[in-house]
Enzyme design. Sequence first.
Site, PDB file in Angstrom:
ATOM      1  N   VAL A   1       0.853  -1.178   0.000  1.00  0.00           N
ATOM      2  CA  VAL A   1       0.000   0.000   0.000  1.00  0.00           C
ATOM      3  C   VAL A   1       0.889   1.228   0.000  1.00  0.00           C
ATOM      4  O   VAL A   1       1.982   1.224   0.573  1.00  0.00           O
ATOM      5  CB  VAL A   1      -0.948   0.016   1.232  1.00  0.00           C
ATOM      6  CG1 VAL A   1      -0.171   0.222   2.519  1.00  0.00           C
ATOM      7  CG2 VAL A   1      -2.021   1.078   1.076  1.00  0.00           C
ATOM      8  N   SER A   2       0.458   2.265  -0.710  1.00  0.00           N
ATOM      9  CA  SER A   2       1.151   3.553  -0.633  1.00  0.00           C
ATOM     10  C   SER A   2       0.362   4.452   0.308  1.00  0.00           C
ATOM     11  O   SER A   2      -0.818   4.218   0.557  1.00  0.00           O
ATOM     12  CB  SER A   2       1.276   4.200  -2.015  1.00  0.00           C
ATOM     13  OG  SER A   2       0.014   4.405  -2.596  1.00  0.00           O
ATOM     14  N   THR A   3       1.005   5.474   0.810  1.00  0.00           N
ATOM     15  CA  THR A   3       0.387   6.316   1.839  1.00  0.00           C
ATOM     16  C   THR A   3      -0.904   6.950   1.353  1.00  0.00           C
ATOM     17  O   THR A   3      -1.911   6.975   2.064  1.00  0.00           O
ATOM     18  CB  THR A   3       1.373   7.410   2.274  1.00  0.00           C
ATOM     19  OG1 THR A   3       2.583   6.804   2.696  1.00  0.00           O
ATOM     20  CG2 THR A   3       0.805   8.216   3.420  1.00  0.00           C
ATOM     21  N   ASP A   4      -0.907   7.475   0.106  1.00  0.00           N
ATOM     22  CA  ASP A   4      -2.112   8.139  -0.380  1.00  0.00           C
ATOM     23  C   ASP A   4      -3.245   7.148  -0.602  1.00  0.00           C
ATOM     24  O   ASP A   4      -4.415   7.462  -0.380  1.00  0.00           O
ATOM     25  CB  ASP A   4      -1.812   8.896  -1.681  1.00  0.00           C
ATOM     26  CG  ASP A   4      -1.275   7.992  -2.775  1.00  0.00           C
ATOM     27  OD1 ASP A   4      -0.779   6.906  -2.422  1.00  0.00           O
ATOM     28  OD2 ASP A   4      -1.371   8.369  -3.961  1.00  0.00           O
ATOM     29  N   GLU A   5      -2.943   5.915  -0.997  1.00  0.00           N
ATOM     30  CA  GLU A   5      -3.986   4.911  -1.192  1.00  0.00           C
ATOM     31  C   GLU A   5      -4.640   4.558   0.135  1.00  0.00           C
ATOM     32  O   GLU A   5      -5.853   4.411   0.224  1.00  0.00           O
ATOM     33  CB  GLU A   5      -3.385   3.650  -1.819  1.00  0.00           C
ATOM     34  CG  GLU A   5      -2.986   3.831  -3.281  1.00  0.00           C
ATOM     35  CD  GLU A   5      -2.290   2.614  -3.832  1.00  0.00           C
ATOM     36  OE1 GLU A   5      -2.389   2.381  -5.039  1.00  0.00           O
ATOM     37  OE2 GLU A   5      -1.632   1.909  -3.041  1.00  0.00           O
TER      38      GLU A   5
END
Length: 517
Positions: free
Chosen positions: A12-16
């Site tokens: 997961v990326s932070t914005d997701e």
Amino acid sequence: MIRKKAILYVRVSTDEQADKGFSLQHQEERLRKYCELQGIDVVGFYREDHSAKSFERPEFNKLLIRLKKEKRIADFLLFLKWDRFSRNAGDAYFMINCLNKLGIEPQAIEQPLDLDIPENKIMLAFYLAAPEVENDRRALNTIAGMRRAKKEGRWTGIAPFGYKNARDENNRPVVLQTEIAPIVKWIFEEISRCVYSADAIHKMAQTKGLKCSKGNYFLLIRNPFYCGRVFIAAYKDEEAVTVKGIHEPIVTEELFDDVQAIMIGKRRNWPAKQSGKDEFPLRGYLLCKKCGGKLTASASKGGSGGKYYYYHCTTQCGERFNSEEANILFAGELKKITINDPSKNFINSMLERFYSNGSRNSGDSIQKIKLEIQKNKDRISNARQLLLDGTLDGNDYKEIKDRYEPFVRDLEAKLGNLTQNDTDFDAMISYGSEFFGNLDQLYISGDLIIKQQIVSSMFPEKLIFENKSFRTFKANPLLTLICKPSKAFGVFENKKSRKNPALSNWAPPAGLEPATL
């Protein structure tokens, strides 16, 4: 029956996680539940908090290293969806082939595909292309938003030195000045004075509290943001422009443009390198008469508590002499360097002739620049009138204004430099004619920088102090020409020179070598 083995991969990326509700814990639970129902043993688990634009991810690289070392450790690499695996179709196909060669089958449990069936590769292309398209669209929207904000005069990146990022009452990004702002202003003012070099000013600014590398320092003094302008780089068919920012400038546009002219050499005064103390103006320009080494300088305390200053050698040869005496004698040698009236008149006539030609050329240039300035101002004025008449869109007017206003500013700065050069040239003629008549006084009254400028410009090679006099291997050739008579002055007849011509004070004095007979 042999049970299959799998390695689980969640990403997961932070914005997701913030915008779409993706959760590493949720992915892990779904994957473990799937393995339990399918009778698959979990032999590895990797958790990633990184973008999927490429496979340069810390945890995925660890996974690859393990798979290459431990052959046949697992049958599957399982993840929730294909966008957890990659958001770049080209990279994804390459990585799938690499994993297959290692005996690992990548598989998304919510988007399962049997890649042995050729038609399923169409679905794989869709699963991989969809997140890549989403990434590209997001990037385009971000670029468009940032350029739109810059066109409004807003700064969208990390605030430059002297400013800090903040938010206004509408939660829109703004930049505010910090306690470093006065130091930045001081830097521009010092450069415009042309007393110290840009490197020396950087070192002095660091002692005042500026924490900035040399590279960033030179970017700082080139950044138009400090005078209230925001630079917008060229993009596709849009040209690069500079617009007026909404932030508070630290320096005026005139000061900023003056500094740029200095930095590119249009109005540069080459300062001597500052080294040592005021008591040692000749430090760095003296050689030892015994060993030929470079002399340094230092102070020592006497028995009465006072300080005594010396130039001395760093080797064991023991060369040492009083710096105050040497400084006085050097000023005395400068007093002997003068030019006669015919030489002075000749120099003045050459300067005036050059100035006269330059004035004519300068006058033509000034007139052309004024016409060009007026032409660009008329374009902006005509566009404004069309806007008021309703025949021109507001965005089109702003584009025209942003395009031609920088031209006007640059031309006005160039016009100011030409006018300033004309004024400076008058003073230079007057100053140049009297320079050699007052060289010693200029040296005595000047600060350390002035003293070092005189020494370095007149004597490019080192001086040697011996028997209370100075000698050098080579003086500036221009100095010799100015102080030596020429047939053009009509002083000597065209005949064989005498062995001991009476050069009077037209030649450099015998104390400064190469000496005249």
